[in-house]
Write an enzyme that holds these catalytic residues in place. Structure first.
Site, PDB file in Angstrom:
ATOM      1  N   TYR A   1      29.208   1.943  90.939  1.00 35.10           N
ATOM      2  CA  TYR A   1      27.888   1.799  90.306  1.00 35.10           C
ATOM      3  C   TYR A   1      27.159   3.127  90.253  1.00 35.10           C
ATOM      4  O   TYR A   1      26.327   3.357  89.379  1.00 35.10           O
ATOM      5  CB  TYR A   1      27.080   0.696  90.994  1.00 35.10           C
TER       6      TYR A   1
ATOM      7  N   HIS B   1      42.656  -1.025  84.559  1.00 36.06           N
ATOM      8  CA  HIS B   1      41.285  -1.541  84.558  1.00 36.06           C
ATOM      9  C   HIS B   1      40.263  -0.441  84.804  1.00 36.06           C
ATOM     10  O   HIS B   1      39.293  -0.295  84.068  1.00 36.06           O
ATOM     11  CB  HIS B   1      41.146  -2.636  85.618  1.00 36.06           C
ATOM     12  N   PHE B   2      40.485   0.373  85.854  1.00 35.91           N
ATOM     13  CA  PHE B   2      39.398   1.319  86.122  1.00 35.91           C
ATOM     14  C   PHE B   2      39.402   2.498  85.160  1.00 35.91           C
ATOM     15  O   PHE B   2      38.369   3.119  84.947  1.00 35.91           O
ATOM     16  CB  PHE B   2      39.301   1.727  87.601  1.00 35.91           C
ATOM     17  N   HIS B   3      40.554   2.785  84.538  1.00 32.84           N
ATOM     18  CA  HIS B   3      40.486   3.801  83.488  1.00 32.84           C
ATOM     19  C   HIS B   3      39.707   3.282  82.284  1.00 32.84           C
ATOM     20  O   HIS B   3      38.970   4.020  81.645  1.00 32.84           O
ATOM     21  CB  HIS B   3      41.883   4.264  83.071  1.00 32.84           C
TER      22      HIS B   3
ATOM     23  N   HIS C   1      33.138   0.147  96.624  1.00 38.79           N
ATOM     24  CA  HIS C   1      32.566  -0.619  95.517  1.00 38.79           C
ATOM     25  C   HIS C   1      31.338   0.025  94.915  1.00 38.79           C
ATOM     26  O   HIS C   1      31.253   0.237  93.721  1.00 38.79           O
ATOM     27  CB  HIS C   1      32.287  -2.089  95.813  1.00 38.79           C
TER      28      HIS C   1
ATOM     29  N   ARG D   1      51.516   0.478  91.592  1.00 42.71           N
ATOM     30  CA  ARG D   1      50.831   1.721  91.226  1.00 42.71           C
ATOM     31  C   ARG D   1      51.246   2.867  92.139  1.00 42.71           C
ATOM     32  O   ARG D   1      51.933   2.662  93.133  1.00 42.71           O
ATOM     33  CB  ARG D   1      49.324   1.519  91.281  1.00 42.71           C
ATOM     34  N   ARG D   2      50.837   4.041  91.779  1.00 38.82           N
ATOM     35  CA  ARG D   2      50.967   5.248  92.600  1.00 38.82           C
ATOM     36  C   ARG D   2      52.415   5.611  92.917  1.00 38.82           C
ATOM     37  O   ARG D   2      52.723   6.032  94.031  1.00 38.82           O
ATOM     38  CB  ARG D   2      50.196   5.076  93.911  1.00 38.82           C
TER      39      ARG D   2
HETATM   40  C1  HEM Z   1      44.143  11.703  79.781  1.00 35.49           C
HETATM   41  C2  HEM Z   1      43.489  10.742  80.403  1.00 35.49           C
HETATM   42  C3  HEM Z   1      43.932  10.204  81.719  1.00 35.49           C
HETATM   43  C4  HEM Z   1      45.195   9.904  82.098  1.00 35.49           C
HETATM   44  C5  HEM Z   1      46.435   9.970  81.253  1.00 35.49           C
HETATM   45  C6  HEM Z   1      45.149   9.472  83.453  1.00 35.49           C
HETATM   46  C7  HEM Z   1      46.252   9.097  84.169  1.00 35.49           C
HETATM   47  C8  HEM Z   1      46.251   8.705  85.465  1.00 35.49           C
HETATM   48  C9  HEM Z   1      47.399   8.301  86.204  1.00 35.49           C
HETATM   49  C10 HEM Z   1      48.819   8.260  85.662  1.00 35.49           C
HETATM   50  C11 HEM Z   1      46.994   7.962  87.449  1.00 35.49           C
HETATM   51  C12 HEM Z   1      47.877   7.490  88.561  1.00 35.49           C
HETATM   52  C13 HEM Z   1      48.028   6.040  88.519  1.00 35.49           C
HETATM   53  C14 HEM Z   1      49.053   5.594  89.493  1.00 35.49           C
HETATM   54  O1  HEM Z   1      50.148   6.183  89.564  1.00 35.49           O
HETATM   55  O2  HEM Z   1      48.766   4.614  90.196  1.00 35.49           O
HETATM   56  C15 HEM Z   1      45.588   8.165  87.504  1.00 35.49           C
HETATM   57  C16 HEM Z   1      44.791   7.950  88.603  1.00 35.49           C
HETATM   58  C17 HEM Z   1      43.405   8.094  88.608  1.00 35.49           C
HETATM   59  N1  HEM Z   1      42.600   8.385  87.520  1.00 35.49           N
HETATM   60 FE1  HEM Z   1      43.235   8.964  85.718  1.00 35.49          FE
HETATM   61  N2  HEM Z   1      43.872   9.507  83.877  1.00 35.49           N
HETATM   62  C18 HEM Z   1      43.099   9.943  82.843  1.00 35.49           C
HETATM   63  C19 HEM Z   1      41.740  10.075  82.829  1.00 35.49           C
HETATM   64  C20 HEM Z   1      40.926   9.718  83.868  1.00 35.49           C
HETATM   65  C21 HEM Z   1      39.508   9.724  83.811  1.00 35.49           C
HETATM   66  C22 HEM Z   1      38.668  10.134  82.609  1.00 35.49           C
HETATM   67  C23 HEM Z   1      39.073   9.303  85.019  1.00 35.49           C
HETATM   68  C24 HEM Z   1      37.683   9.133  85.493  1.00 35.49           C
HETATM   69  C25 HEM Z   1      36.695   9.888  85.183  1.00 35.49           C
HETATM   70  C26 HEM Z   1      40.221   9.047  85.851  1.00 35.49           C
HETATM   71  C27 HEM Z   1      40.191   8.623  87.162  1.00 35.49           C
HETATM   72  C28 HEM Z   1      41.292   8.392  87.949  1.00 35.49           C
HETATM   73  C29 HEM Z   1      41.255   8.111  89.356  1.00 35.49           C
HETATM   74  C30 HEM Z   1      40.005   8.003  90.221  1.00 35.49           C
HETATM   75  C31 HEM Z   1      42.585   7.944  89.770  1.00 35.49           C
HETATM   76  C32 HEM Z   1      43.065   7.732  91.179  1.00 35.49           C
HETATM   77  C33 HEM Z   1      43.854   6.521  91.312  1.00 35.49           C
HETATM   78  C34 HEM Z   1      44.743   6.491  92.483  1.00 35.49           C
HETATM   79  O3  HEM Z   1      44.775   7.394  93.373  1.00 35.49           O
HETATM   80  O4  HEM Z   1      45.465   5.518  92.518  1.00 35.49           O
HETATM   81  N3  HEM Z   1      41.345   9.307  85.123  1.00 35.49           N
HETATM   82  N4  HEM Z   1      45.159   8.614  86.286  1.00 35.49           N
HETATM   83 CU   LIG Z   2      34.641  -3.115  94.078  1.00 37.55          CU
END
Ligand code: HEM
Ligand SMILES: [Cu+2]
Ligand SMILES: [Cu+2]
Lengths: 187, 540
Positions: free
Chosen positions: B219, B366-368, B215, B429-430
């Protein structure tokens, strides 16, 4: 608001700010009370107790032996569903439950972390190996729901989908008469 | 007085370079799991990519931005040369080493455990050791922030610490402490198993340790953005900061309440009892307070700028704001994204509502929206604002910067709104692949396609951002002047000691963590029957 540099301006600014801070605090207190109220008066509450189980011995003894998995009709009219998740399937892969009946789901994992999510409902729990997850549920309508694993559990995660079949109460009762543990695998 | 520009630029370039690569992976993930792509022949590639994307976006990129910005703040807000430059470089190289060490096994498919680790799934030890090195490198930065503040205090006894530095140090302490949860998990639990010294692990306890980090880390990601709201935005748009003390109070609140609430990430877990779930859920509501205060202070500060520019009436001040200024545009976009994201956050916070969206695509949407949208768009603003001072050259063309920000804003909405929606429909997800031919899944196909289109827009925006920063190095030299932070309407002359020091607040942060985490951790750690066999990735 005007931009004033004098002492008076500072006082006005401070008063406005304090008022906003109070409003913010009231909003937050309301939210907490709302959550507490919903928690006390509605069905969805987190599982109260922590229960453990040994994933290496699930198949040998205890409530998660293969012959005990599936849906059991209890004497008090409710049903209990026992299931396990393992890479990359649920057992049973199709869970059979009656509509309009209190259902207790008890589940655990035989290897890594998995999750159970029943689409179209708010049934959603993690399966953490070593621990038993318990959820109370009730399905109002008959029909089919997909039940994907909602946590990454290694390379076959995308293929780990189960099913929940909700059937009519009386139909369930008649099927429950013949056998101990019910499921809809192969239907 | 930015002396160590090379150091700061190195941090920013490594951050944004990593961001660019991870963005490429993100867009690829979005594409292959959408209906636009038929079937991923080897789903394992998806999980490699996802581990790399999450690790870089979650651990490496924001940490480097916070560090580089922190060094810039130290030199410009305190107006003193950075003490410990060699150590700062050591921290930087540790992060380079750690990031490479972590990414090699990921690329080889030996550590596809995703950035959340979740044992008993265990990957190659180098992945975890690499992550630890990244954290250790950032801890050097934490120590340097503290030391530099101390040096400044010695020379300016009793003076108010400039807000930018106060916030920066608060953020660094928050990070130092919140990283301890994952560090304990890695050092005590995971790495011994990854090295083969042990073969069993308590998966439930590991999730509790991770929630300690999970969490408050958000922040920490948010700190540079909030510092920019308070100390860059009012100055950049020609206004004043409405209240310096409110800023201090907001950052102190983050320090205290961001920590003892992480168990909300285990709402759906069997290893934590209902009591602590409720306590953490109630504390979670508190964390909205600093954000509500910030929204007020920043809107008021922006209004001041509008009034100073001659805006009249209830809304007239909005029209006269300097909309051609990229910082103005960025903060407006950031607030809109924060508003939507905050509403989603209130939903996640409630145990009852969370059960419908937990671990669905709603969460990733949400987190995106919050992290990739509201937070990262201000990272862009920070870079645009600092770049002329770091390179000694003006940005090439503000029209490009504006276009880039517009694309990111629109791209975020196009990507994340449908992403939330399919989550409500129950899409987990994932996953590397979804069978859109299944009648129960086919209603999600259109939304996922929209998200994939949004991903292309984001990718274009991200590449444009890198292009602008790179070409800025080749502009003609200009004198950018000293780097300054906003001035408050009533600049503080004296500040109560509680709003100028950290001892009390750090003690509270640690104390509340111990009361809210001590018992659940002690109970799980002392139970003999909770360890389970490790499952090694790639061993099957
Ligand atoms: C072109 C822009 C972006 C796309 C299309 C994208 C797409 C994705 C996708 C498809 C996943 C996997 C989700 C899943 O299958 O559950 C993911 C996970 C994640 N994204 Fe992005 N993302 C983008 C930009 C960003 C940015 C700017 C950040 C933060 C600075 C970010 C942080 C994360 C994180 C931390 C995860 C890990 C989530 C996990 O392991 O479930 N992403 N993203
Ligand atoms: Cu939290
Ligand atoms: Cu799974």
């Amino acid at each position: 608001m005007t931009v004033q540099d004098g002492h008076h301006g500072a006082e006005v600014a401070e008063r406005t700010e304090k008022r906003w801070a109070m409003i913010s605090i009231i909003i937050i207190v309301m939210l907490v009370l709302l959550a507490a109220f919903a928690g006390i008066h509605q069905a969805t509450m987190p599982q109260a107790r922590v229960e453990t189980t040994d994933p290496a011995r699930l198949h040998l003894s205890g409530e998660f032996v293969e012959s005990n998995l599936g849906t059991a009709a209890e004497a008090d009219g409710t049903v209990t569903v026992r299931a396990i998740g393992q890479q990359y399937s649920f057992t049973p892969s199709c869970i059979l439950v009656p509509a309009q009946t209190p259902v207790t789901l008890r589940a655990t994992s035989a290897d890594v972390v998995h999750g159970i999510l029943i689409q179209g409902t708010n049934v959603n729990t993690m399966l953490v190996p070593g621990y038993v997850s318990e959820q109370f549920m009730r399905f109002e309508k008959t029909g089919d729901h997909l039940m994907p694993c909602q946590e990454f559990c290694s390379f076959g995660h995308e293929g780990m989908w189960g099913k929940v079949k909700v059937i009519d109460k009386t139909e369930f009762a008649s099927r429950a008469k013949n056998r101990g543990r019910l499921s809809c695998v192969g239907e | 007085m930015l002396v160590n520009r090379k150091l700061i630029l190195a941090h920013f370039w490594l951050a944004f370079g990593g961001f660019g690569l991870a963005l490429l992976l993100g867009a690829w993930q979005m594409f292959v799991r959408s209906p636009l792509y038929a079937w991923i022949s080897n789903p394992e590639w998806y999980y490699r990519s996802l581990t790399a994307h999450g690790t870089v976006m979650g651990y490496v990129f924001p940490t480097l931005v916070a560090m580089g910005f922190g060094y810039a703040i130290t030199e410009s807000a305190l107006q003193q040369r950075l003490v410990g430059v060699r150590w700062a470089w050591a921290g930087f190289w540790l992060i380079v080493l750690g990031a490479v060490m972590a990414m090699v096994p990921v690329a080889l498919g030996r550590a596809s455990v995703l950035y959340t680790f979740y044992p008993p799934l265990i990957g190659n030890a180098f992945y975890y050791v690499g992550v630890v090195l990244v954290v250790v490198g950032s801890w050097i930065w934490v120590a340097l922030m503290s030391i530099n503040l101390r040096v400044w205090r010695r020379e300016h006894p009793g003076e108010p610490v400039p807000l930018a530095m106060f916030a920066n140090v608060a953020g660094s302490y928050l990070w130092a402490w919140t990283a301890v949860g994952a560090a304990l998990e890695l050092l005590l639990q995971i790495i011994p198993v990854a090295l083969g010294w042990k073969t069993t692990i308590d998966a439930g306890l590991a999730r509790v340790f991770f929630s300690w980090t999970l969490h408050a880390i958000v922040y920490f990601w948010l700190m540079p953005t909030y510092i920019a709201y308070y100390t860059i935005v009012p100055r950049a748009i020609g206004g004043r900061l409405y209240s310096d003390s409110m800023g201090r109070i907001a950052f102190i609140l983050f320090l205290i309440v961001a920590m003892p609430i992480g168990i909300h990430h285990t709402f759906a877990d069997p290893q934590v009892g209902a009591g602590f779930k409720f306590i953490h859920s109630a504390f979670t509501a508190l964390v909205a307070l600093p954000t509500l205060l910030t929204v007020f202070t920043i809107c008021a500060s922006v209004e001041i700028a509008g009034r100073l520019r001659g805006g009249r009436g209830l809304f007239g001040w909005i029209a006269v704001l300097p909309w051609k200024n990229p910082i103005m545009l960025a903060v407006a976009f950031s607030f809109v994204l924060l508003g939507f994201g905050g509403a989603g956050g209130l939903i996640n916070m409630s145990y009852q509502l969370d059960t419908t969206v937990h671990n669905t695509q709603w969460i990733t949407g949400h987190f995106h929206l919050i992290f990739g949208g509201a937070i990262v768009i201000m990272y862009f603003a920070i870079a645009y604002d600092l770049w002329p001072h770091l390179t000694g050259r003006a940005l090439p063309d503000l029209r490009l910067a504006r276009a880039q920000l517009w694309l990111w804003f629109v791209g975020m909405i196009v990507t994340t709104f449908p992403w939330h929606w399919v989550g409500i429909l129950g899409m987990p997800r994932r996953m590397a692949y979804y069978d859109y031919a299944d009648p129960a899944i086919s209603p999600q196909a259109f939304s996922v396609t929209l998200s994939a289109i949004g991903a292309i827009i984001l990718l274009i925006s991200g590449l444009l951002f890198l292009f602008i920063l790179a070409t800025a190095h080749r502009q003609t030299a200009t004198e950018a002047g000293a780097y300054r932070f906003s001035v408050a309407v009533h600049p503080p002359t004296t500040v109560p000691i509680a709003l100028n020091t950290f001892a009390l607040w750090v003690a509270l942060m640690i104390g509340l963590t111990v009361t809210n985490y001590g018992y659940p951790i002690a109970v799980l750690a002392s139970r003999p029957d909770t360890s389970v066999p490790a499952v090694y990735v790639g061993a099957q």
